[in-house]
Enzyme design. Structure first.
Site, PDB file in Angstrom:
ATOM      1  CB  SER A 281      -5.694  -2.098  -2.865  1.00 53.04           C
ATOM      2  OG  SER A 281      -6.572  -3.169  -3.144  1.00 53.04           O
TER       3      SER A 281
ATOM      4  CG  ASP B  26      -3.170  -7.937  -3.646  1.00 54.73           C
ATOM      5  OD1 ASP B  26      -2.344  -8.837  -3.398  1.00 54.73           O
ATOM      6  OD2 ASP B  26      -3.699  -7.228  -2.769  1.00 54.73           O
TER       7      ASP B  26
ATOM      8  CG  HIS C 287      -1.996  -1.116   1.051  1.00 51.65           C
ATOM      9  ND1 HIS C 287      -2.598  -1.724   2.121  1.00 51.65           N
ATOM     10  CD2 HIS C 287      -2.512  -1.731  -0.056  1.00 51.65           C
ATOM     11  CE1 HIS C 287      -3.453  -2.643   1.687  1.00 51.65           C
ATOM     12  NE2 HIS C 287      -3.407  -2.671   0.382  1.00 51.65           N
TER      13      HIS C 287
ATOM     14  CG  HIS D 212      -7.388 -10.592  -7.390  1.00 56.38           C
ATOM     15  ND1 HIS D 212      -6.882 -10.279  -8.629  1.00 56.38           N
ATOM     16  CD2 HIS D 212      -7.676 -11.919  -7.409  1.00 56.38           C
ATOM     17  CE1 HIS D 212      -6.860 -11.382  -9.371  1.00 56.38           C
ATOM     18  NE2 HIS D 212      -7.331 -12.386  -8.657  1.00 56.38           N
TER      19      HIS D 212
HETATM   20  C1  LIG Z   1      -5.029 -10.435  -1.195  1.00 51.22           C
HETATM   21  S1  LIG Z   1      -6.732 -10.138  -1.178  1.00 51.22           S
HETATM   22  C2  LIG Z   1      -6.895  -8.528  -1.868  1.00 51.22           C
HETATM   23  C3  LIG Z   1      -6.415  -7.428  -0.981  1.00 51.22           C
HETATM   24  C4  LIG Z   1      -6.589  -6.047  -1.575  1.00 51.22           C
HETATM   25  N1  LIG Z   1      -6.088  -5.963  -2.930  1.00 51.22           N
HETATM   26  C5  LIG Z   1      -5.878  -5.024  -0.743  1.00 51.22           C
HETATM   27  O1  LIG Z   1      -4.709  -4.715  -1.007  1.00 51.22           O
HETATM   28  O2  LIG Z   1      -6.496  -4.499   0.204  1.00 51.22           O
HETATM   29  C6  LIG Z   1      -7.301 -11.105  -2.532  1.00 51.22           C
HETATM   30  C7  LIG Z   1      -8.798 -10.992  -2.792  1.00 51.22           C
HETATM   31  O3  LIG Z   1      -9.086 -11.582  -4.058  1.00 51.22           O
HETATM   32  C8  LIG Z   1     -10.358 -12.209  -4.000  1.00 51.22           C
HETATM   33  N2  LIG Z   1     -10.369 -13.147  -5.138  1.00 51.22           N
HETATM   34  C9  LIG Z   1      -9.908 -14.405  -5.208  1.00 51.22           C
HETATM   35  N3  LIG Z   1      -9.957 -14.868  -6.478  1.00 51.22           N
HETATM   36  C10 LIG Z   1     -10.465 -13.845  -7.233  1.00 51.22           C
HETATM   37  C11 LIG Z   1     -10.708 -13.662  -8.628  1.00 51.22           C
HETATM   38  N4  LIG Z   1     -10.456 -14.637  -9.516  1.00 51.22           N
HETATM   39  N5  LIG Z   1     -11.194 -12.477  -9.037  1.00 51.22           N
HETATM   40  C12 LIG Z   1     -11.457 -11.465  -8.161  1.00 51.22           C
HETATM   41  N6  LIG Z   1     -11.229 -11.572  -6.832  1.00 51.22           N
HETATM   42  C13 LIG Z   1     -10.731 -12.736  -6.376  1.00 51.22           C
HETATM   43  C14 LIG Z   1     -10.395 -12.801  -2.614  1.00 51.22           C
HETATM   44  O4  LIG Z   1     -11.733 -13.005  -2.190  1.00 51.22           O
HETATM   45  C15 LIG Z   1      -9.681 -11.720  -1.791  1.00 51.22           C
HETATM   46  O5  LIG Z   1     -10.616 -10.816  -1.257  1.00 51.22           O
END
Ligand SMILES: C[S@@+](CC[C@H](N)C(=O)[O-])C[C@H]1O[C@@H](n2cnc3c(N)ncnc32)[C@H](O)[C@@H]1O
Length: 273
Positions: free
Chosen positions: A94, A159, A18, A41
């Site tokens: 994010s 992510d 971040h 994500h």
């Molecule tokens: C590491 S976390 C994201 C954290 C966020 N980017 C942040 O920095 O605050 C990954 C997220 O991706 C979601 N996820 C998993 N597979 C996915 C996909 N194919 N497409 C979109 N979201 C997905 C999960 O539910 C989870 O909430």
């Protein structure tokens, strides 16, 4: 989908990702033309650090919890945003960080596949016309939503949870596709460092993918020898903005001493311009 970011929000990996995200967004804001961010994500958007999930791991205490009293100028933009959001009681993810930095001419598209998490995102941004929340696969969104209709500049944040063994390979395919559809975009891919072997293979895969101008910022808490632990993490950046390598080096140098005596930060060039 087992991964829930609520257990990990505000940990050292979030802080690293971040702080660099804030630096990338602030670079995009140097020009008046609007930009579009695709967060593939997105997660929940905002995290209550007193929740059962956050308390159970306590990960935020060795992440953002170590940084809030520091005065290093390189960390000021990130930490000011954290305090505005209510850290350490609440921690912004994010999409909340990006949304806080958008100007009227900028846009955010946030994708989240988890049915509950996407509802939280929708609630968070219900009064923000410049933020679009999609309940969809973030990889598929790259094909469906890029290039953005009204913006020639942008950032794609990839992510994923790295639950699947092919996630490194998928991020390379995603970055290649994103670059072919939106050539001017900056692409940032977060990745875990448990052991060096998969990270080396990832860097090699990027180096032979045809992508140009790629760097990786990495922060390790300890030598990455135990593959069962998150020993560090990286942010790979395709087409980093001018001056970002120096900014990232300064940010990570200011941050890493707060994460323990063995923490190390490095910036690696993977592909030349
Ligand atoms: C590491 S976390 C994201 C954290 C966020 N980017 C942040 O920095 O605050 C990954 C997220 O991706 C979601 N996820 C998993 N597979 C996915 C996909 N194919 N497409 C979109 N979201 C997905 C999960 O539910 C989870 O909430």
């Amino acid at each position: 989908m087992n991964y829930r970011h609520a257990y990990h929000a505000g940990n050292f990996a979030d802080a690293m990702k971040h702080a660099l995200l804030v630096a990338l967004l602030n670079t995009l804001k140097r020009k008046p033309a609007g930009f579009c961010v695709l967060d593939t994500h997105a997660g929940l958007g905002t995290y209550d650090l007193s929740s059962e999930e956050a308390q159970r791991t306590g990960e935020w205490q060795t992440g953002i919890g170590q940084l809030l009293t520091t005065t290093a100028p390189a960390l000021t933009p990130y930490l000011a945003l954290m305090r505005d959001h209510g850290a350490p009681a609440h921690y912004p993810g994010s999409p909340a960080i990006t949304a806080a930095l958008l100007r009227p001419q900028d846009r955010l598209i946030a994708c989240e596949l988890h049915p509950e998490d996407v509802q939280s995102l929708r609630r968070l941004f219900r009064n923000r016309a410049e933020v679009a929340v999609h309940h969809r696969d973030g990889y598929e969104a790259i094909r469906a939503l890029l290039p953005p209709r009204d913006h020639k500049r942008g950032l794609i944040l990839i992510d994923p949870p790295f639950e699947q063994p092919d996630e490194f390979a998928r991020t390379i395919q995603a970055a290649t596709l994103a670059k072919s559809r939106f050539p001017t975009a900056i692409i940032a891919i977060w990745y875990p460092i448990k052991h060096r072997t998969p990270v080396r293979a990832f860097h090699d895969g990027i180096a032979t993918s045809g992508l140009r101008n790629v760097i990786a910022a990495e922060l390790t808490l300890r030598p990455p020898l135990d593959p069962t632990r998150l020993n560090g993490c990286g942010l790979l950046i395709v087409s980093p903005p001018y001056g970002f390598e120096q900014d990232a080096t300064t940010i990570l140098a200011a941050m890493s001493p707060h994460f323990g005596p063995d923490a190390e930060a490095t910036l690696i060039r993977i592909v030349e311009e």
